[in-house]
Scaffold this motif. Structure first.
Motif, PDB file in Angstrom:
ATOM      1  N   GLN A   8       0.818  -1.217   0.000  1.00 39.15           N
ATOM      2  CA  GLN A   8       0.000   0.000   0.000  1.00 39.15           C
ATOM      3  C   GLN A   8       0.852   1.269   0.000  1.00 39.15           C
ATOM      4  O   GLN A   8       0.353   2.350  -0.320  1.00 39.15           O
ATOM      5  CB  GLN A   8      -0.911   0.025   1.231  1.00 39.15           C
ATOM      6  N   ILE A   9       2.121   1.157   0.360  1.00 37.57           N
ATOM      7  CA  ILE A   9       3.002   2.327   0.403  1.00 37.57           C
ATOM      8  C   ILE A   9       3.254   2.807  -1.013  1.00 37.57           C
ATOM      9  O   ILE A   9       3.683   2.036  -1.876  1.00 37.57           O
ATOM     10  CB  ILE A   9       4.319   1.992   1.132  1.00 37.57           C
ATOM     11  N   VAL A  63      -5.608   8.376   9.101  1.00 41.66           N
ATOM     12  CA  VAL A  63      -4.826   9.297   8.274  1.00 41.66           C
ATOM     13  C   VAL A  63      -5.654   9.815   7.109  1.00 41.66           C
ATOM     14  O   VAL A  63      -6.635   9.190   6.706  1.00 41.66           O
ATOM     15  CB  VAL A  63      -3.519   8.659   7.759  1.00 41.66           C
ATOM     16  N   ASN A  64      -5.211  10.946   6.551  1.00 42.70           N
ATOM     17  CA  ASN A  64      -5.971  11.606   5.489  1.00 42.70           C
ATOM     18  C   ASN A  64      -5.280  11.634   4.139  1.00 42.70           C
ATOM     19  O   ASN A  64      -5.940  11.832   3.128  1.00 42.70           O
ATOM     20  CB  ASN A  64      -6.285  13.048   5.909  1.00 42.70           C
ATOM     21  N   THR A  65      -3.961  11.490   4.110  1.00 42.07           N
ATOM     22  CA  THR A  65      -3.240  11.600   2.841  1.00 42.07           C
ATOM     23  C   THR A  65      -2.393  10.361   2.601  1.00 42.07           C
ATOM     24  O   THR A  65      -2.071   9.617   3.532  1.00 42.07           O
ATOM     25  CB  THR A  65      -2.310  12.831   2.837  1.00 42.07           C
ATOM     26  N   SER A  66      -2.009  10.150   1.354  1.00 40.85           N
ATOM     27  CA  SER A  66      -1.167   8.993   1.039  1.00 40.85           C
ATOM     28  C   SER A  66       0.223   9.140   1.657  1.00 40.85           C
ATOM     29  O   SER A  66       0.823   8.147   2.068  1.00 40.85           O
ATOM     30  CB  SER A  66      -1.074   8.780  -0.473  1.00 40.85           C
ATOM     31  N   LYS A  67       0.724  10.375   1.767  1.00 38.00           N
ATOM     32  CA  LYS A  67       2.035  10.575   2.408  1.00 38.00           C
ATOM     33  C   LYS A  67       1.954  10.182   3.886  1.00 38.00           C
ATOM     34  O   LYS A  67       2.841   9.496   4.395  1.00 38.00           O
ATOM     35  CB  LYS A  67       2.492  12.025   2.272  1.00 38.00           C
ATOM     36  N   GLU A  68       0.888  10.607   4.572  1.00 34.06           N
ATOM     37  CA  GLU A  68       0.700  10.212   5.976  1.00 34.06           C
ATOM     38  C   GLU A  68       0.576   8.694   6.086  1.00 34.06           C
ATOM     39  O   GLU A  68       1.137   8.084   6.989  1.00 34.06           O
ATOM     40  CB  GLU A  68      -0.559  10.850   6.570  1.00 34.06           C
ATOM     41  N   ALA A  69      -0.174   8.088   5.178  1.00 33.97           N
ATOM     42  CA  ALA A  69      -0.355   6.631   5.204  1.00 33.97           C
ATOM     43  C   ALA A  69       0.981   5.919   5.045  1.00 33.97           C
ATOM     44  O   ALA A  69       1.277   4.964   5.781  1.00 33.97           O
ATOM     45  CB  ALA A  69      -1.329   6.202   4.114  1.00 33.97           C
ATOM     46  N   ASP A  70       1.806   6.372   4.115  1.00 36.15           N
ATOM     47  CA  ASP A  70       3.124   5.763   3.902  1.00 36.15           C
ATOM     48  C   ASP A  70       3.964   5.820   5.175  1.00 36.15           C
ATOM     49  O   ASP A  70       4.590   4.830   5.573  1.00 36.15           O
ATOM     50  CB  ASP A  70       3.878   6.491   2.789  1.00 36.15           C
TER      51      ASP A  70
END
Length: 167
Positions: A8-9, A63-70
């Motif tokens: 998912q990253i 989390v709200n963004t893909s950067k935060e998720a990563d």
């Protein structure tokens, strides 16, 4: 579930970072096999992996963004990586574990991968360092968390530690 999280990253440098950490010969088997604690939470074979994945999955919901998720996935999966050196598969402290807290070994275990990551993404490398070393709630010492992702992982870690598990 571990592979699914890593896939998912979206940041390839973070995928590489996780692989560099987890594929170290002294880390891989212990990460998959060791308990997460001696007698508190996830105190069974494979408990460290299960707890780490659980923390990542819980944190991802906040989390709200893909950067935060990563970053959340990376921080969560490796937040207890020091336990590969402090706990053995028989629920006993190692000789290192008698002398050093697992949290104090995180940056050591991740050091080569962090050095490599920092050449590609200095800011993210520092965010990871901060998340792993900032003070948890009610801690006496340490920097207060400066990033939401640090707080999210800390809260998810506490929640996972309270979930009852059967082996």
């Amino acid at each position: 579930r571990l592979v699914n999280l890593v896939e998912q990253i979206t940041n390839p440098a973070l995928q590489t970072f996780i692989a560099q950490v987890l594929l170290q010969p002294s880390v891989t088997v212990c990460y998959l096999r060791n308990p997460a604690s001696q007698s508190h939470h996830h105190a069974f074979l494979g408990g460290l992996l299960r707890h780490s994945v659980e923390v990542a999955e819980l944190a991802l919901t906040k989390v709200n963004t893909s950067k935060e998720a990563d970053i959340v996935i990376t921080v969560a999966l490796l937040h207890d990586i020091g336990k590969v050196k402090t706990l053995s598969d028989n629920l006993r402290l190692t000789s290192t574990g008698y002398l050093i807290e697992h949290d104090d070994l995180t940056l050591e275990i991740c050091s080569d991968a962090l050095s490599s990551l920092q050449t590609h993404d200095f800011e993210t490398a520092n965010i990871l360092r901060h998340c792993w070393t900032c003070a948890s709630p009610n801690a006496r010492y340490g920097y207060k968390p400066k990033y939401n992702v640090a707080r999210i992982v800390q809260e998810s870690d506490q929640l996972s530690s309270r979930i009852p598990h059967s082996i």
